[in-house]
Every structure is written in C-alpha cells, then in structure tokens.
Design an enzyme around this catalytic site. Structure first.
Site, PDB file in Angstrom:
ATOM      1  N   TYR A  90       4.018   9.524 -11.038  1.00 38.97           N
ATOM      2  CA  TYR A  90       3.073   8.720 -10.243  1.00 38.97           C
ATOM      3  C   TYR A  90       2.282   7.756 -11.151  1.00 38.97           C
ATOM      4  O   TYR A  90       2.157   6.556 -10.855  1.00 38.97           O
ATOM      5  CB  TYR A  90       2.133   9.672  -9.510  1.00 38.97           C
ATOM      6  CG  TYR A  90       1.120   9.028  -8.600  1.00 38.97           C
ATOM      7  CD1 TYR A  90       1.489   8.552  -7.340  1.00 38.97           C
ATOM      8  CD2 TYR A  90      -0.225   8.917  -8.973  1.00 38.97           C
ATOM      9  CE1 TYR A  90       0.550   7.985  -6.490  1.00 38.97           C
ATOM     10  CE2 TYR A  90      -1.169   8.353  -8.133  1.00 38.97           C
ATOM     11  CZ  TYR A  90      -0.775   7.893  -6.890  1.00 38.97           C
ATOM     12  OH  TYR A  90      -1.710   7.327  -6.049  1.00 38.97           O
ATOM     13  N   ASN A 118       0.808  -1.223   0.000  1.00 35.89           N
ATOM     14  CA  ASN A 118       0.000   0.000   0.000  1.00 35.89           C
ATOM     15  C   ASN A 118       0.842   1.274   0.000  1.00 35.89           C
ATOM     16  O   ASN A 118       0.395   2.304  -0.505  1.00 35.89           O
ATOM     17  CB  ASN A 118      -0.920  -0.025   1.231  1.00 35.89           C
ATOM     18  CG  ASN A 118      -1.494   1.350   1.532  1.00 35.89           C
ATOM     19  OD1 ASN A 118      -2.419   1.804   0.865  1.00 35.89           O
ATOM     20  ND2 ASN A 118      -0.915   2.046   2.516  1.00 35.89           N
TER      21      ASN A 118
END
Ligand SMILES: NC(=O)c1ccc[n+]([C@@H]2O[C@H](COP(=O)([O-])OP(=O)(O)OC[C@H]3O[C@@H](n4cnc5c(N)ncnc54)[C@H](O)[C@@H]3O)[C@@H](O)[C@H]2O)c1
Length: 433
Positions: free
Chosen positions: A339, A274
């Site tokens: 990203y 995560n």
C-alpha cells in the site's frame, strides 16, 4: 460511537464549512514585514469576502478576538526580519478563536538568491510547524509560499485556508507557482459549470468527494466496480450524479472511460483518482497476488487512465487531476509495504506529470489523508484506532468531508497555481511529519 476515555481530553469540535457560512467567524488580523507586497491584495480579498480586518495585535488578553491572523512574510530577507513575525504573532496567537487560523505567506526559499534570505524564508517552515503543534482549540497554522509572479493566484488558496473547508489541515507548507487562474464568479459554487469524475465513489471518502463537488456546483460522474452498483446508484441519486460502473484495472478501462466521457460530455474539467484498496500483510508473509492487486488498483490504473486522459484530450484546458495518496506513502506503515509503495508511487507520478500538465494550463496534485473516520478505520483494533486518532495536533481523526473539501479546492478554476504538490489532510499527524 466514540468513547470518552478517562484522563484523555476530548477533542475540540472543528468548525467545518456549511453552505452560506461566512468565510470567517470574526475579525482577521493582518500584518506583514517591511518589503512585503501582499498586504493590500489580502485586504482586498477579505473585503470581497465581507470579513472585517484589524491591523494591530493587542497585548491585552482578549480571548477569542481573532478568527485568523495573516502575516505577509514575503519581504523578510534575513534573520533580523524574523523578529517582526515574532512581534506580530506572539501577542495575537493566544487571542485566536476556537478553530482559528494562523496563515503566514512566504517566498519559496529556493527562489531566494541570497543564502541569508533563503535561511530566513526556510525558518518560516519550522515556525509554522511548531505553531501548529502549539495551536489550541481546533486552530491551525499553515504556510503559503508564493513564487514571484504567482501573486495574482492567491485568492482561492487564501479563502480555503481561512475557511472551515480546511478544518483538518495544519502544519503544512503550500507552494503557489505562476499561473493564470480562471475567474470564480460565485465563491459559494466555485465549481459551477465544471464536469467532475470521481473513482471509487460508492462509499467512504469517494462518496464524500462526489457530494462536496456537487454541492460546489459541479456536474459529477461517479465510478465504481459493478459489484458496488447498488451503493453507487444510491450515491448518484443522493447527490444528483451520473453513475458509471467500471473496474478501473480492466484492460480496456482507460479507453472505455475516455470514449464515454468524450461522447457524453465532450471533455471534463476535474478527474479524481480516489479508488483504492488495502491488502495488509508483513513483507515476509505477503503473497505476490496481494502485492500486485494493490499496486494495480492504487497506482497502475491511475497511470493508465492519466495517459488516456492526456492522449485523447479528455481534459479541458484548466483541467485538474487529483490523486488520493496517503500519509502511509510518506511515512511508511507496518504491514503496508504494498500500500505504501503504491501511495508513494502516486506522489512520483504527480511530480513527473505536473510540468506536462502545466503546458496545457492544467494541474495535477496529490492529497494524502491521515487517519480518516471511515469503514476502513472503524475495522481497526481499538488501541490502534485510538492511537491513530490521537497522534496529531488536532487530537482527533478527520472526516471524509475534510479530504473532499481539499479535493474541491484543488479542483477549482482559481487554484491554478498549485501544481505537483502533496497536500496532507492529517491534522498534522506526527507520522512522516
Ligand atoms: N480511510 C482512511 O483513513 C484513508 C487514509 C488515507 C488514504 N485513504 C485513501 O482514500 C481512498 C478512499 O478510501 P476509503 O477509506 O473511502 O476506502 P473504501 O474502501 O471505503 O472505498 C474505496 C472504493 O473504491 C472502490 N474500488 C476499489 N477497487 C476498485 C476498482 N478496481 N475499480 C473501481 N473502483 C474500485 C471500492 O469498491 C470502494 O467503493 C483510497 O484511495 C484510500 O487508500 C484512506
């Protein structure tokens, strides 16, 4: 605090899972096209869950009658067969309760030898995505494609999509492939006796994942950087987890982690990647350091840790790896070349590793959240934030728990048939749809 904007409708409060809650909050309408073989298994699953089943849609306006409509479309082999789908769902769809569910079960089009059957099965995709957009009051529509031989692996997925655990997932197509699910003796604690690791768990989505896995019965180990040690300890204490401080990008992190997990637990069952960072800048203004740091945390660390988990047998048979991607990795996003590259890379990694994992009776999947209400999205400018919240079929942002519930479902021993997939938790965001 959310602002009420004049002239803009307030979003419906979604039915989310709470312990002890029944699977559905009313009767489920079950139907199917001729030739489908899933009606009986569906009714058996509903029976075990204590849900009452109806079989004939009413043309009479009976608002809020059905908590869910399930249609077995696996028997459809041509476009004429699609009429049965229309005839069954059209009258019932308006009678769904708030936060109701439309679930269609299909056959993967690529498994259909005849073009006309492949066309009809692929038509279900467009149908469900449009129904998701028409659904009202927090209802969702999803398609589950079931490959031949995967019929026995549907229970955990059907339960997930019926329940409040899938509140923020709509307009998606899920594939089930043949696999032998391990039994789930207790559906209220489907992760009982499983050991689960969550990276980046000191706050936000990671903390919610730790809490949800723990609620579902798992023994949880939470990881984060030493600088977040106090917050990590707080999460660990509140959910009964073990804290382990580690920078996942450190050279020795995969080896340290593998040794720690093997020494302490022998092996683990669920590993959740995560941890993630953003360093947004337009491409022309992006320094190499911002490019590299995002790729190192979001993608490089996952690749290196997965290699160590597999090489050193840290995962037990039945193991589950779940990687948090993003809708930015699917649709792209201004200012996020680094990203989005890292989050798309995760999808490539998951798809390449899935067959390898399957050989060891394990799975790997990606979860791609859309707009989730966290500290990260709270920091956005007002207009960007409001647009992000609204450009989806549920007309609201998701909560960290929505991502966490999806991770928990993929981590279940019964979810053996879902492998190599990307599950979007985005309320059917129009971005990259
Ligand atoms: N918030 C959203 O709307 C959203 C949307 C799509 C995807 N995501 C993804 O979900 C995940 C969690 O997001 P969030 O909003 O909770 O973020 P967050 O910034 O609140 O939490 C991320 C956590 O990861 C930890 N971390 C960062 N670098 C690390 C490292 N090198 N080693 C160990 N831990 C590290 C941080 O300390 C932090 O606790 C991320 O992968 C993010 O990209 C979030």
């Amino acid at each position: 605090m959310k602002l009420k904007i004049p002239g803009v409708p307030s979003p419906t409060r979604l039915r989310r899972y709470a312990p002890g809650q029944p699977l559905v909050d009313g009767p489920v309408l079950v139907g199917g096209a001729p030739g489908g073989k899933l009606r009986d298994p569906i009714c058996e699953i509903l029976g075990r869950a204590g849900a009452s089943v109806g079989e004939s849609p009413s043309a009479v306006a009976e608002p809020s009658r059905w908590s869910a409509i399930i249609f077995d479309a696996t028997g459809i082999t041509d476009i004429a067969g699609l009429l049965a789908l229309h005839a069954f769902t059209a009258p019932a769809f308006r009678n769904l309760r708030p936060s109701g569910r439309l679930i269609v079960l299909g056959t993967p089009p690529e498994d259909c030898p005849q073009p006309k059957a492949a066309a009809a099965q692929r038509a279900l995709d467009g149908f469900i995505r449009s129904a998701g957009k028409e659904a009202r009051l927090g209802s969702t529509a999803n398609l589950i494609d079931i490959a031949g031989g995967a019929e026995d692996a549907i229970e955990s997925t059907l339960r997930f999509f019926l329940s409040g655990r899938s509140a923020y997932i709509s307009g998606q197509v899920i594939r089930l492939t043949p696999a032998t699910p391990m039994p789930t003796p207790d559906w209220d604690h489907p992760l009982r006796d499983r050991v689960a690791v969550v990276t980046g768990a000191a706050r936000g989505i990671g903390a919610a994942i730790a809490e949800t896995l723990s609620r579902d019965g798992a023994q949880v180990i939470v990881l984060d950087v030493p600088a977040q040690g106090a917050a990590l300890a707080e999460v660990a204490n509140s959910v009964g987890a073990i804290a382990f401080q580690i920078d996942i990008t450190a050279e020795d992190a995969p080896a340290r982690l593998a040794t720690y997990l093997k020494d302490r637990y022998g092996a683990v069952d669920v590993f959740v990647h995560n941890a993630g960072i953003t360093r947004d800048r337009s491409l022309v203004n992006m320094p190499a350091e911002q490019w590299s740091s995002v790729l190192a945390v979001n993608l490089g660390a996952q690749l290196r840790i997965n290699e160590a988990l597999l090489d050193q047998n840290v995962l037990r048979p039945g193991g589950r790896v779940i990687c948090i991607s993003s809708t930015s990795g699917i649709a792209g996003n201004r200012g996020q070349t680094n990203y989005a590259a890292s989050k798309a890379g995760i999808i490539g990694m998951v798809q390449a590793l899935a067959p390898v994992m399957a050989k060891g009776d394990m799975t790997i999947n990606a979860v791609a959240p859309g707009f989730i209400e966290t500290a990260m999205t709270k920091a956005m400018p007002f207009a960007t934030r409001e647009i992000g919240r609204r450009i989806n079929s549920l007309n609201q942002g998701g909560l960290p728990v929505d991502v966490a519930e999806t991770v928990a479902w993929l981590g279940q021993p019964g979810t053996a048939g879902v492998n190599g997939q990307v599950i979007r938790v985005c309320g059917q965001s129009i971005l990259g749809a």
